[in-house]
Write an enzyme that holds these catalytic residues in place. Sequence first.
Site, PDB file in Angstrom:
ATOM      1  N   LEU A  87      -0.644  -2.216   5.908  1.00  0.00           N
ATOM      2  CA  LEU A  87       0.456  -2.738   6.725  1.00  0.00           C
ATOM      3  C   LEU A  87       0.540  -2.143   8.120  1.00  0.00           C
ATOM      4  CD1 LEU A  87       3.237  -3.067   4.000  1.00  0.00           C
ATOM      5  CD2 LEU A  87       1.639  -4.794   4.857  1.00  0.00           C
ATOM      6  N   HIS A 106      -4.842 -12.208   4.551  1.00  0.00           N
ATOM      7  CA  HIS A 106      -3.451 -12.515   4.891  1.00  0.00           C
ATOM      8  C   HIS A 106      -2.979 -13.655   3.987  1.00  0.00           C
ATOM      9  CE1 HIS A 106       0.144 -12.767   7.358  1.00  0.00           C
ATOM     10  NE2 HIS A 106       0.007 -14.083   7.328  1.00  0.00           N
TER      11      HIS A 106
HETATM   12  C1  GRF Z   1      -1.218  -9.250  -0.460  1.00  0.00           C
HETATM   13  O1  GRF Z   1      -0.308 -10.313  -0.582  1.00  0.00           O
HETATM   14  C2  GRF Z   1      -1.979  -9.427   0.830  1.00  0.00           C
HETATM   15  O2  GRF Z   1      -2.152 -10.757   1.220  1.00  0.00           O
HETATM   16  C3  GRF Z   1      -1.092  -8.782   1.815  1.00  0.00           C
HETATM   17  O3  GRF Z   1      -0.489  -7.686   1.150  1.00  0.00           O
HETATM   18  C4  GRF Z   1      -0.526  -7.929  -0.234  1.00  0.00           C
HETATM   19  C5  GRF Z   1      -1.315  -6.813  -0.828  1.00  0.00           C
HETATM   20  O4  GRF Z   1      -1.195  -6.817  -2.165  1.00  0.00           O
HETATM   21  N1  GRF Z   1      -1.859  -8.366   2.977  1.00  0.00           N
HETATM   22  P1  GRF Z   1      -2.009  -5.717  -2.988  1.00  0.00           P
HETATM   23  O5  GRF Z   1      -1.560  -4.354  -2.490  1.00  0.00           O
HETATM   24  O6  GRF Z   1      -3.480  -5.949  -2.718  1.00  0.00           O
HETATM   25  O7  GRF Z   1      -1.630  -6.003  -4.401  1.00  0.00           O
END
Ligand code: GRF
EC number: 2.1.2.2
Length: 203
Positions: A87, A106
């Site tokens: 993030l 994304h």
């Molecule tokens: C996913 O929805 C991805 O698209 C977004 O953040 C979320 C990550 O989920 N960038 P995880 O940590 O891989 O379960």
Amino acid sequence: MFKIAVLISGGGSNLQTIIDGIENNHLNCSIEYVISDKAGTFGIERAKKHNIKTFVFEKKEYGDALSGKILEVLDGKVDLIVLAGYLSILKGDIIKRFKNRIINIHPSLIPSFCGKGMYGIKVHEKALEYGVKITGCTVHFVDEGTDTGSIIIQKAVEVHDNDTPETLQKRVLVEEHKALPEAIKLISEEKVKVEERRILINR
Ligand code: GRF
């Protein structure tokens, strides 16, 4: 061996699909590092269970120095950096050093519902609010912008009339778990050709 690093901030379900893809020989690569910008994430637990080297560089501790710290660890050590639910925004030298060697997943069909502040459940809330009939996920190269790099793979997901952000997120995540390993496989097999904004895939 094609070496990758995976950057996370949360649960790491996308990381898990990469780990599984390697273990079932779908992906011929090795995860050299998992780096989280948050402590105590389940994604770090997943990595430790598979004896993958982990680092936690807390965003609140490193601030603007975070990207530089990651570059220090990864420079010259991996072929590809994978942002899987990461993030923080990567910026500075790392973007140039790893040009077309950083990818991000994304949870929408870019250029819809992306950019600054658009992550997680918010993306699906906006998609439902707008009333799109089709959403999905996108794997793209990371450039200096936010979610603006060239698109490698997209997977479409139909929006149901009775969808909530949570039910939609769940269905999109299923497609993310296909798209991300597929992109890594194509790149590791040098089947991805970058022609400016357009990415040509030689399947
Ligand atoms: C996913 O929805 C991805 O698209 C977004 O953040 C979320 C990550 O989920 N960038 P995880 O940590 O891989 O379960």
